[in-house]
Write a protein that holds these residues in place. Structure first.
Motif, PDB file in Angstrom:
ATOM      1  N   GLY A   1       0.786  -1.232   0.000  1.00 51.12           N
ATOM      2  CA  GLY A   1       0.000   0.000   0.000  1.00 51.12           C
ATOM      3  C   GLY A   1       0.815   1.277   0.000  1.00 51.12           C
ATOM      4  O   GLY A   1       0.316   2.338   0.389  1.00 51.12           O
ATOM      5  N   SER A   2       2.055   1.202  -0.470  1.00 54.08           N
ATOM      6  CA  SER A   2       2.943   2.374  -0.414  1.00 54.08           C
ATOM      7  C   SER A   2       2.449   3.548  -1.249  1.00 54.08           C
ATOM      8  O   SER A   2       2.729   4.706  -0.918  1.00 54.08           O
ATOM      9  CB  SER A   2       4.356   1.986  -0.869  1.00 54.08           C
ATOM     10  N   ALA A   3       1.725   3.266  -2.332  1.00 55.23           N
ATOM     11  CA  ALA A   3       1.205   4.374  -3.145  1.00 55.23           C
ATOM     12  C   ALA A   3       0.217   5.205  -2.331  1.00 55.23           C
ATOM     13  O   ALA A   3       0.219   6.439  -2.402  1.00 55.23           O
ATOM     14  CB  ALA A   3       0.538   3.840  -4.410  1.00 55.23           C
ATOM     15  N   MET A   4      -0.618   4.528  -1.537  1.00 55.34           N
ATOM     16  CA  MET A   4      -1.595   5.248  -0.715  1.00 55.34           C
ATOM     17  C   MET A   4      -0.894   6.059   0.376  1.00 55.34           C
ATOM     18  O   MET A   4      -1.256   7.213   0.634  1.00 55.34           O
ATOM     19  CB  MET A   4      -2.584   4.258  -0.105  1.00 55.34           C
ATOM     20  N   THR A   5       0.106   5.455   1.011  1.00 54.35           N
ATOM     21  CA  THR A   5       0.868   6.188   2.028  1.00 54.35           C
ATOM     22  C   THR A   5       1.512   7.428   1.425  1.00 54.35           C
ATOM     23  O   THR A   5       1.387   8.542   1.953  1.00 54.35           O
ATOM     24  CB  THR A   5       1.964   5.292   2.633  1.00 54.35           C
ATOM     25  N   SER A   6       2.188   7.244   0.304  1.00 52.65           N
ATOM     26  CA  SER A   6       2.945   8.344  -0.301  1.00 52.65           C
ATOM     27  C   SER A   6       2.033   9.437  -0.841  1.00 52.65           C
ATOM     28  O   SER A   6       2.343  10.630  -0.708  1.00 52.65           O
ATOM     29  CB  SER A   6       3.839   7.797  -1.420  1.00 52.65           C
ATOM     30  N   LEU A   7       0.914   9.037  -1.435  1.00 52.02           N
ATOM     31  CA  LEU A   7      -0.022  10.046  -1.943  1.00 52.02           C
ATOM     32  C   LEU A   7      -0.683  10.777  -0.776  1.00 52.02           C
ATOM     33  O   LEU A   7      -0.912  11.992  -0.839  1.00 52.02           O
ATOM     34  CB  LEU A   7      -1.070   9.389  -2.838  1.00 52.02           C
ATOM     35  N   GLY A   8      -0.963  10.049   0.300  1.00 55.48           N
ATOM     36  CA  GLY A   8      -1.517  10.690   1.486  1.00 55.48           C
ATOM     37  C   GLY A   8      -0.571  11.739   2.059  1.00 55.48           C
ATOM     38  O   GLY A   8      -0.990  12.841   2.432  1.00 55.48           O
ATOM     39  N   VAL A   9       0.712  11.399   2.109  1.00 58.92           N
ATOM     40  CA  VAL A   9       1.716  12.356   2.590  1.00 58.92           C
ATOM     41  C   VAL A   9       1.764  13.576   1.676  1.00 58.92           C
ATOM     42  O   VAL A   9       1.848  14.719   2.141  1.00 58.92           O
ATOM     43  CB  VAL A   9       3.108  11.689   2.667  1.00 58.92           C
TER      44      VAL A   9
END
Length: 234
Positions: free
Chosen positions: A136-144
């Motif tokens: 789920g790194s895309a969600m983490t990074s986009l959230g940041v």
């Protein structure tokens, strides 16, 4: 006769020493060559993903701030080349986005917006392919990205979108160091210090990423810094 013997002995000693020095020099050169070859082989053995991850960690945690922008821009070019070879690889797209986002952070100001937009596009494309890629790194990074950027009309920042993405990332990877750290940071920035402490603790207790030791060291330093800021608010 004695003089001749002494001269002969001296000559032999000199020749022996010279041979030893030459041998040491040759051995040293051979060792250097072997080390260089090993480095090249290691580089070749690394997957494109690991190359991007390791180079990003070096730039982000070891270079001086005034060196980061140019280094990240060069790394974007490498990421794009990898993505061009494998356009449906969500993991490479995620790391292309992370590098673009990091470049925006290094550049700062209005000039960072183009890199931020490019990062958002990379993350969204990766999520369309596989939103659970790299835990789920895309969600983490986009959230940041949504959290760090200012909102309209300057940019597209949105804490509402950020929180939704960061929470979703934690559902996918509840024990990961990054989703817990970044959600803790989000909570701290929004004045929720008790909750921030909880997630910072979870981030600190996250299992090590053996293939990314430098990134782990750097992230744990950031966790410690966040905990210190939380303690000041208690």
């Amino acid at each position: 006769m004695k003089r001749l013997t002494l001269l002969t002995t001296a000559t032999l000693i000199y020749a022996s020493v010279g041979f030893t020095i030459a041998s040491v020099a040759q051995a040293d050169e051979s060792s250097k060559a072997q080390t260089e070859l090993a480095n090249v082989q290691t580089q070749m053995e690394q997957t494109p993903l690991l190359q991007l991850q390791h180079e990003w960690a070096h730039i982000n945690y070891e270079l001086e701030d005034d060196q980061k922008e140019d280094a990240f821009i060069a790394l974007i070019a490498k990421a794009k080349a990898f993505v061009n070879e494998a356009p449906d690889n969500a993991e490479l797209l995620i790391w292309q986005g992370i590098i673009q986002s990091s470049t925006a952070g290094a550049k700062g100001g209005l000039g960072a917006l183009d890199f931020a937009k490019a990062a958002r596009k990379s993350f969204e494309q990766a999520m369309r392919l596989d939103e659970n890629a790299l835990s789920g790194s895309a969600m983490t990074s986009l959230g940041v990205l949504y959290h760090k950027l200012p909102g309209w009309p300057i940019s597209f920042g949105s804490d509402k979108k950020a929180e939704k993405l960061l929470k979703h990332a934690l559902e996918v990877n509840p024990d990961g160091i990054d989703p817990n750290y970044f959600y803790a940071e989000f909570l701290f920035d929004n004045g929720k210090y008790s909750q921030a402490r909880e997630y910072a603790q979870k981030a600190k207790q996250a299992p090590a990423r053996l293939e990314r030791p430098l990134a782990d060291v750097g992230r744990r330093q950031e966790i410690a810094q966040l905990e210190a800021k939380i303690a000041q608010k208690s």
